[in-house]
Structure formats: C-alpha cells, structure tokens
Design an enzyme around this catalytic site. Structure first.
Site, PDB file in Angstrom:
ATOM      1  CD  GLU A 438      -0.549   5.234  -0.298  1.00  0.00           C
ATOM      2  OE1 GLU A 438      -0.502   6.420  -0.647  1.00  0.00           O
ATOM      3  OE2 GLU A 438      -1.518   4.741   0.306  1.00  0.00           O
ATOM      4  N   GLY A 439       1.183   5.678  -5.360  1.00  0.00           N
ATOM      5  CA  GLY A 439       1.958   6.283  -6.434  1.00  0.00           C
ATOM      6  C   GLY A 439       2.971   5.287  -6.943  1.00  0.00           C
TER       7      GLY A 439
END
Length: 579
Positions: A438-439
C-alpha cells in the site's frame, strides 16, 4: 497461543480519540449509540478469538496452495469465513442502501483490528473487500453499484485491487495492461482486458462465491504515464442481469508467491485475457483510474496502519505470557537468590512496557485518524484535511511499530523466540510486509513532506502541531516535540530543497506521529483519571508515562536528522557507492 481481545483499551480509544459519542449526535451516525458500540466491540472480539484466532498457526504452517488453478486454504477457513458473512461483520460501515449498516468508519476499523490481531493473513480478505466497496461507492455508475455492491457489502463476494505489474512497482504510471472497447454484441459498451498483475492479495480463492477485481489498465491512445490509466471492474464470474452468476471470465491465477509471512493469504500472479475474452467494465471516467483507485488506497493505508496495531497487540500478549511463566535467575541485587519469572528483571520489564506503550500509542493514533475521516464524511473540511495528514503517519509509523514490537517479542522469548515452535517468529514474519505494501513507508513519508505539507496552504499541518502544543502544555517534553515538528515543517516549506525535504522525510514522519500519538495518549490518561475506564486505572498511567518519558525524547532527537539535508546522501557518486 490464545488471543484475548483488548476490548477495554479499544473502547477507550473509540470514545476518547475517535470521539464516537460526538459522531453519534449526527443524523448519519445516530445508530452509533454507546450500547451499539459496546456490542460491536465485544461481539467482534469474541468472534475473532473464537473463529479466526485458532486458524492463525495452521495458516502459517500450511499456507495457501495452488492446485490446478484453484487456491486451497487449510481446513476451517471456509467455515470461519461463512460465519463472518452470516454475522454481518463485513457490512458495518457500508452504505445502508446496499445492505450495510451505515455506521462510522471508526467501527469498521475496530472489526478489522480484532480480526487482524486474531489472524492477520486471513483478515486481508475482508480488508481488500472494504476497499473495493469504497471505490465502487464513490466512482461506480448506478448500474455497477446495483450489480456488485450488495454482495460485496454482505461479503458473499470479495474484492481485490490490481495495480502492480512486473515492470511497474510503485511507479504505477509504467503499467502496460490494456483495455480495448467492444463495439457490439452482448458485451457492447464493455472492454477486453489483457495483461498480467502481480502481488494481488486474495486474487484467487474459493471462500467467496465470486471475486470482483478492480484492475488498472490503459485505453487505446491514452496519455503516457499515470494520466492515461483507467479503472475497470473485472469479475471472476460474469454476473447475469438477474444477479445470478454466469460463466467464468477469462482471468486466472498463474502462481502464488512464496513469502516471508502471511502464508495463509494467497498473493497471486493474475493473468487477464489469455484467450482474449476477459471482459471488464469502466469505473468512473476514462483516464481517471488512478484517482478512483486512490479512494480505495487511502482507507486501505489506514487499515494497513491498523495491522501494525494488530501485530503489536498479538506479539505483546504472547511476550507478557511468556515473561510471566519463564523462570530464570534471581532478581539483580535481591538478597533472595531464588530464580524469578523474567518479568521481574529490569530489561525485560523495559521491553514489555515499550511493547505495550508503542502498541497503545499506535492504537490511539489509529482511532484519532478514523474519527477525523468520519468527520470528513460529515462535511467537516478541516477534519478531512487533518485525516489526510494523519494517514501517512498511521500507515508508516504504525507499521514500523508493529515490526519493532514483534521483534521485541522475539527478544523477550530469548532463544525460544528464534525457533518456530513458540510462534513468536510468525508475528515478526507477518509484520514485515506491512511497511512495504500500500505504498512503502518511504513513499508515505514523501507524501507527508510534499503534498500534505502544503495542504490547505500549510494550515492542516500547522494547526495540528499547534493543537498538540496547546493541549499538552502540562507535558513539557511533548509540547516541545510538537514545536520541533512545527519548526521542521517551516524549514521544509520555506528553505529546504525538494531533495532536502525527501532526505529528512522519514525522521520527520516519526517525530510527528509520536507527537500525535503522545497527545492522544494524554487525552486517554485524563479520561482514565476522571473515572472513564476503571479497568485501566492501573495500567494506563504506566504505559502513558513510559511513552512520554522514553518514546517522546527519542523522537525529539530526530530533529537534527530531519533537517540535515540531502548533501551527505550524494557526497559520493553512484558508481563509488556501488563499489
């Protein structure tokens, strides 16, 4: 090891940090009355402990397996997921018009916290579905919503997000998957999707009756880079006009990744359109797919930060149990030379209190963030902006905390922590993915010092540090840390180059996260001292004091690093660095 839900600490955070009672005074969230909140928190805790927790160890040992294109999970997973759907836990915060309960996002966070503490790998299945619901709710057409949302909301169908490709990791703009319009016939107005996606969490399984993939792809003649990406909904099984399932779509799982942890979560390589018959439907406007996907990703980032709380809680509980039962050596300086439980030794006590303080601090930050998101939904623009500032904090610092606490848990176990039989190592192995997906946490920190630093003309961040300094004037170290954060933010805004900001982004993110978490813990302590949570009257003062006296000074020491600039990073050229 068994899992005991942290119900009282969760309720304290929901009341104090999220401000659930204030939310319940609004028409939209009027159902979130105290009795309802307690019933949800206690109920999902019991469900998680009874249904998800017993599967955690077998999921790690046996994992997910791909057999003839079908993903198989260990015995018990199908029954547990069916019970999850039947009890309605998937629908807590989803819109009422599609079968949800319409409750605050804060309570959905609590559902995921309990399920993930019980079984982090299994919990990724409902977590991804929540994101798919968000994206379709905000960007899908009415037809798409009617077609997909009711069964996604119930959990009968699950959802995924498909961004990453072999050549395009964090650089989503480099993706190559294509979407070709279909001009006529039964699929007129739809698209043929073709390409491969990697790292697709729960991309294939048999627990849900259908899987709704949200896939990023390029239309013909789309602009280069991220501006030319569109979002498509691609079901595993086609959905007939009456809502029944039709034939299988041209999408398949090619392989499963062999991972460090979360072994019961099938991480899939997905292939779309091998036979040129993968049919998808456009979500939102053409070439606006990344904006639609970010709706899904922003809350997903909060939910990944939640995983830091989850793994921290589980590791802390296990370490406390081991330290109570493991007897070794006499207490230093004691006239009684009899061996004592290791919890009596100062360094073990230090580690245990650190684990507890960090986990409770991350939980306080989690629910404060969730409460700001809920206020943003109600139309409070200042809260919405603050929630955006807080999101990279809970994702980055929260997951770093999960990894640190899981590592400390191994240390408390000593040599027994390094062998798999105790289960302590699983917590660390499971935790290690959370700072990456998610980053990455570096991307979260970069987001903080670029886009979030200037949000609302810089006032979103300035007002946050000012609130902490003002409210914590009676805690000098914490107030000073808030002022240090403001000083670093001002330097980054007014003087630092982009490279300088990025070079200091990670220490600055830690500073600000600790400041906010410390503030929210102080608010909890005041509530406990006022009689708000009698069961925590002994433990909460100790954990908060540890956080303020040990964690806050460490964060204050990062100011110099945050302002050191980028020059030292490039003091030698790349060739010399690589040797």
């Amino acid at each position: 090891m068994t899992y005991t839900p942290a119900t009282q600490d969760q309720l304290l955070a929901i009341r104090v940090n999220a401000g659930i009672e204030e939310l319940a005074r609004t028409e939209k969230f009027a159902a979130a009355e105290p009795d309802m909140v307690e019933a949800i928190v206690e109920g999902v805790g019991q469900f998680a402990a009874g249904e998800f927790a017993p599967l955690n160890r077998v999921g790690d040992l046996e994992g997910a397996k791909l057999e003839n294109g079908v993903v198989r999970l260990p015995e018990g997973y199908a029954e547990a997921y069916e019970a999850y759907v039947e009890q309605g836990w998937n629908a807590i915060a989803s819109p009422a018009e599609f079968g949800g309960q319409g409750l605050p996002f804060t309570l959905a966070c609590n559902v995921l916290e309990n399920l993930g503490t019980a079984n982090m790998a299994f919990n990724l299945l409902p977590m991804l579905s929540v994101g798919a619901i968000e994206a379709l709710e905000h960007h899908g057409s009415e037809d798409l919503q009617q077609k997909y949302l009711p069964k996604l909301v119930s959990g009968e169908w699950s959802g995924t997000m498909n961004l990453t490709e072999p050549q395009a990791g964090s650089d989503v703009g480099a993706l190559r998957a294509t979407a070709m319009p279909i001009g006529d016939g039964e699929h007129a107005g739809k698209y043929r999707i073709k390409g491969q996606k990697i790292y697709i969490t729960w991309g294939e399984h048999e627990l849900a009756k259908n899987i709704i993939h949200l896939v990023l792809a390029r239309l013909p003649e789309a602009p280069e880079g991220s501006r030319g990406i569109s979002l498509f909904v691609v079901p595993k099984y086609h959905v007939n006009s009456d809502g029944s399932l039709g034939p299988r779509n041209d999408v398949r799982c090619v392989s499963l990744e062999h991972k460090l942890g979360i072994n019961a979560s099938p991480t899939c390589v997905m292939s779309y359109g091998d036979n040129d018959e993968c049919i998808g439907e456009l979500v939102g406007a053409p070439n606006r797919g990344l904006a639609a996907m970010f709706t899904m990703m922003n809350n997903a980032r909060i939910n990944v930060g939640n995983q830091g709380v989850q793994i921290g809680e589980r590791a802390t509980q296990q370490a406390l149990g081991y330290a109570r039962d493991r007897v070794q050596s006499a207490r230093a300086g004691s006239p009684d030379k009899s061996p004592v439980a290791i919890v009596e030794h100062p360094d073990v006590r230090r580690m245990l209190l650190r684990m507890k303080a960090l986990t409770e601090g991350a939980r306080a930050l989690l629910y404060y963030t969730a409460g700001q998101v809920d206020r943003g939904v109600l139309g409070d623009e200042a809260a919405r902006a603050r929630g955006e500032v807080l999101t990279p904090l809970i994702k980055a610092w929260g997951t770093d905390i999960g990894t640190e606490v899981a590592s400390l848990g191994i240390q408390v176990h000593g040599g027994m922590g390094f062998v798999e039989e105790t289960g302590a190592a699983q917590h660390w192995r499971d935790s290690r993915i959370a700072p990456i997906y998610e980053g990455t946490n570096g991307i979260q920190a970069a987001d903080l010092v670029t886009r979030k630093l200037g949000l609302d003309g810089g006032q979103a961040l300035v007002s946050l540090t000012a609130d902490i300094a003002r409210d914590c004037a009676d805690e000098p170290a914490l107030a000073a840390l808030a002022k240090d954060c403001a000083a670093v933010a001002a330097w980054m805004s007014d003087e630092a180059s982009l490279d300088d900001r990025l070079a200091g982004s990670v220490p600055f993110t830690t500073m600000l996260a600790v400041a906010v978490a410390g503030w929210q813990l102080v608010r909890q302590l005041r509530a406990v001292e006022a009689g708000g949570a009698p069961s925590l009257a002994v433990t909460k003062p100790a954990s908060v004091r540890f956080f303020l006296d040990r964690i806050v000074p460490e964060a204050a020491g990062l100011r110099t690093s945050a302002m050191a600039g980028a020059e030292a990073l490039y003091a030698i050229d790349t060739e010399a660095l690589l040797g």
